[in-house]
Design an enzyme around this catalytic site. Structure first.
Site, PDB file in Angstrom:
ATOM      1  N   TRP B 324      -2.891  14.316  -7.178  1.00  0.00           N
ATOM      2  CA  TRP B 324      -2.288  13.129  -6.552  1.00  0.00           C
ATOM      3  C   TRP B 324      -1.890  12.113  -7.619  1.00  0.00           C
ATOM      4  CZ3 TRP B 324      -3.892   8.037  -6.854  1.00  0.00           C
ATOM      5  CH2 TRP B 324      -3.275   7.145  -5.987  1.00  0.00           C
ATOM      6  N   HIS B 325      -2.699  12.049  -8.705  1.00  0.00           N
ATOM      7  CA  HIS B 325      -2.411  11.050  -9.738  1.00  0.00           C
ATOM      8  C   HIS B 325      -1.125  11.332 -10.481  1.00  0.00           C
ATOM      9  CE1 HIS B 325      -6.578   9.829  -9.136  1.00  0.00           C
ATOM     10  NE2 HIS B 325      -6.213   8.696  -9.676  1.00  0.00           N
ATOM     11  N   GLY B 326      -0.780  12.587 -10.594  1.00  0.00           N
ATOM     12  CA  GLY B 326       0.436  12.870 -11.336  1.00  0.00           C
ATOM     13  C   GLY B 326       0.696  14.353 -11.408  1.00  0.00           C
ATOM     14  N   PHE B 477       1.875   6.337 -10.435  1.00  0.00           N
ATOM     15  CA  PHE B 477       1.313   7.315  -9.514  1.00  0.00           C
ATOM     16  C   PHE B 477       1.847   7.040  -8.118  1.00  0.00           C
ATOM     17  CE2 PHE B 477      -2.465   6.984 -12.555  1.00  0.00           C
ATOM     18  CZ  PHE B 477      -1.841   7.817 -13.447  1.00  0.00           C
TER      19      PHE B 477
END
Lengths: 301, 477
Positions: B324-326, B477
């Site tokens: 999800w962060h990247g 993000f």
């Protein structure tokens, strides 16, 4: 109460920036003095021609300006205006503002490295306050392809002395707290690993040189470029691109010493600026070339 | 528009001044307009995307609530989820999967794959508002929430500018009712909001941006090839940078919301004082960790289906949390380290159940045990940060390899002093907050003392904010 307190802190910061920073910071004092001298160049009747040398730390550290001024003194009133970490656009708009404010040099000498010629950047908030005219801010934003937030920052920095000088204030205070902080500079200076060939540099350089030349020309001044002597020969043939571009635009460009021609021990630790011995050597080579170039451009006028 | 720029201060001032002169409905209209201006400030083209997903979810939720037909409800939920995750996948992960695909093809001998021609720009905040939309539609589907009656209210819930770009991810049952009811001006809340904004600016501009100078130098190689001091300086600096950066952002977001009469959930509670990884995730990015728990871990089965499945669910949750962060394998590894750590902790608790924990009134662990646990957990978190910060797995491994090499120069000592100057204040703030348990800084202290603290923070921000404009890390993000 907190809101009032915050407003008071902000006002105190602006007041301190206007009345204190220029006095306590050595670099800032030098900048303000040189700026004042640059603003009035060519406005007196001393009987000599006027030459203004502008550039960044390369001009400050690689050239012994006291020697240059003394060598030219018979015929030329030479003045210098240095602001560290500046690039082409800083000086295009900086010179535009100086001309606008009344500066009338006969010759402007610009000393930047090839990389600094083609880099599309300015020294952020500082330049916005000290070098760029309010009327030019939107042009700067267009030239640098800035987004709305960055443009708004430029506008604030142009208006507020504190915002313009806040980086210097921070560095000054940190320097007082940690006197040896300068040693960390090697860590924070970003070295662009990309190398450029003459062919890559030339189109951008030609366009920029032509633009700067048109500016100086419109105020009756001639433009001369000086290329510093870089240690790093890995930088391809970028310097040749600048010289070719200058030749195409019929602007005098001096390269007193080719890159890589000075030994490593003539440079400071980081290998970017010359040390005092190197600066003396470079100045000795520069002076006759500069004398010749100044006579030539004025003769051609 | 970044929170730490003059234009945001001007924007927020204008919005707040106008807002409190209006009635409730016009207030919502004004905030919606302001939020879209705030979002469009980056790139107006992205407005269409957020508007489209807002409209789809608003009508899907209403249609779900109107029908009792299970299949139809499921179909509508699926449509909404496919659209939301479709947008997220297309805009956030397309480049990542194309690059991975191209790498795989090159491994098979195919060269010159034209991936560069298909680059897609990442709309700011898409991960945050997508999660908020998903929470809303799932809550309506599960009948935990009544759908919003007004499109303006729902659109404002999704786009309210303080949380729009980097959270905290607001729960529908917390924020939506606040949007749907009149807010009243509360001077105490306003004061706390201002203090939060100052605290956030202090954390971001003074702590995070100064620590960033060292972290960037270490990770970019400007400190020289990695060795033990460089790895430690870079990792510690990044640990304080990301904490100051993100907690600062959250504070400014919460403070800005409070100036408008809203309350946002707390997003950070002294995470580096955690005594276990589980404790860390109760303190770090709380709005994301609780979202992952409620909308991913529990639906996957949580700890209900036996130990093996629990470990699988933990690992899956953390891997997806990392992704999800990247869109980079480094984030997956970061999530994997946390997932493995959480699993090991769980296993350790089963093998060595704490005797004290079984009693009705367990004695608190000793000072030494508490601090030893904090130090171990901090370093485990730091290890994971290396992968989070590095551009690639190779870079992370090279950096970590520096741990085996010893070298020293006076500049390292200076860098450590510089780091201490900018990280110790945040550590002290955390220790104070931990002891007092306040939601706001020195909440129960004498008001003039709080004003003095606020002014001191303002002075620090004025004098020591780092030189360059650094975007908040979580903006990407």
């Amino acid at each position: 109460m907190l809101l009032v307190g915050c407003v008071l802190v902000a006002c105190a910061a602006e007041g301190a920036a206007r009345f204190v920073v220029d006095r306590v910071s050595k670099i800032q004092r030098r900048t303000v003095n040189e700026y004042a001298l640059a603003q009035t160049i060519g406005t007196d009747t001393c009987g000599r021609k006027h030459v203004l040398l502008v550039g960044n730390s390369l001009l400050d550290e690689d050239v012994r300006f006291d020697r240059v001024r003394a060598a030219l003194a018979d015929d030329w009133d030479a003045r210098r205006f240095v602001i560290e970490q500046t690039f082409y656009y800083d000086w295009y708009y900086g010179l535009k503002r100086l001309f606008h404010e009344g500066a009338r040099p006969d010759v402007v000498v610009v000393m930047l490295s090839s990389r600094q010629w083609i880099r599309s950047d300015v020294r952020g908030d500082y330049s916005a306050h000290y070098l760029i005219d309010t009327a030019d801010l939107l042009d700067v934003a267009r030239d640098l392809n800035l987004n709305a937030t960055q443009t708004a920052n430029l506008i604030v920095a142009n208006t507020s002395r504190f915002w313009g000088a806040r980086a210097e204030i921070r560095n000054f205070l940190l320097g007082r707290m940690m006197p040896d902080l300068g040693a960390l500079m090697n860590f924070s200076s970003v070295v662009d690993p990309q190398t450029f060939s003459a062919a890559e540099v030339e189109p951008t350089a030609a366009e920029r040189i032509a633009r700067l030349n048109a500016l100086t020309d419109s105020y009756g001044a001639r433009l001369v470029l000086v290329m510093p002597v870089m240690l790093d020969t890995k930088n391809g043939t970028a310097w040749l691109g600048i010289l070719n571009a200058a030749a195409r635009k019929r602007v005098t460009a001096l390269m007193p010493a080719p890159s890589g021609s000075f030994a490593r021990d003539l440079y400071r630790d980081a290998g970017f600026h010359l040390n005092p011995t190197g600066a003396a050597a470079f100045t000795d080579i520069l002076i006759p070339e500069l004398q010749k170039a100044l006579s030539s451009v004025i003769g051609a006028n | 528009m970044f929170f730490d720029t003059p234009i945001y201060i001007v924007f927020l001032t204008l919005v707040v001044l106008t807002y409190w002169r209006l009635g409730w409905r016009p207030q919502n209209h004004l905030l919606l307009l302001a939020s879209y201006v705030f979002y469009g400030w980056w790139d107006p083209r992205f407005l269409g995307l957020i508007a489209a997903s807002t409209i789809v979810d608003f009508y899907c939720a209403r249609a779900i609530a109107r029908t009792d037909d299970g299949a139809r409800r499921k179909l509508l939920l699926t449509i909404s989820l496919v659209i939301n995750f479709g947008f997220l996948g297309a805009f956030k992960y397309f480049n990542f999967f194309m690059d991975s695909f191209a790498t795989a093809l090159e491994g098979l001998g195919f060269h010159h794959t034209p991936t560069a021609a298909l680059r897609i720009l990442l709309p700011p905040g898409i991960s945050f508002y997508t999660f908020q939309e998903v929470a809303y539609i799932v809550d309506v589907y599960k009948r935990r929430l009544k759908p919003a009656d007004s499109l303006v209210d729902y659109a404002l819930f999704i786009s309210l500018f303080p949380h729009l770009i980097a959270g905290p991810i607001q729960r529908p049952d917390h924020l939506l009712p606040q949007v749907q009811a009149p807010r009243r001006f509360d001077s105490e809340r306003f004061f706390n909001g201002l203090l939060l904004i100052l605290s956030g600016l202090f954390r971001k501009a003074v702590i995070a941006d100064n620590c960033a100078l060292l972290a960037d130098a270490a990770f970019s190689g400007r400190m020289g090839p990695p060795n033990l001091p460089v790895v430690l300086i870079g990792t510690y600096a990044f640990a304080w940078q990301i904490y100051g950066d993100f907690s600062g952002y959250s504070d400014i977001a919460r403070g800005s919301a409070q100036l408008l009469g809203f309350h946002f959930m707390v997003n950070f509670r002294q995470p580096y004082l955690a005594t276990s990884l589980q404790d860390f995730w109760r303190r770090w990015h709380i709005s994301l960790s609780t979202w992952l728990r409620d909308y991913l871990y529990i639906p996957l089965g949580g700890s209900r289906d036996g130990e093996r499945r629990t470990y699988r669910n933990l690992m899956l949750t953390m891997l997806l949390g990392g992704l999800w962060h990247g869109a980079n394998w480094t984030y997956v590894v970061w999530g994997g380290i946390h997932g493995a750590g959480l699993g090991l902790e769980r296993a350790a608790r089963r093998v060595w159940p704490s005797a004290a924990a079984d009693t009705a009134d367990p004695a608190p662990p000793s000072f030494v045990v508490t601090w030893a646990s904090r130090i171990v957990i901090f370093h485990l978190v730091c290890l994971a940060w290396i992968f989070f910060r590095a551009q690639s797995l190779g870079e992370a491994m090279t950096f970590l390899g520096g741990l085996r090499i010893w070298a020293w120069s006076a500049e390292y000592g200076l860098a450590l002093r510089f780091l201490a100057v900018f990280s110790v204040p945040l550590m002290l703030l955390d220790l104070i907050n931990e002891r007092r348990g306040d939601e706001y800084l020195l909440e129960t202290s004498w008001v003039p003392a709080r004003v003095a603290i606020g002014m001191a923070m303002m002075a620090f921000v004025t004098l020591f904010a780092a030189n360059q404009l650094n975007a908040f890390i979580y903006f990407r993000f």
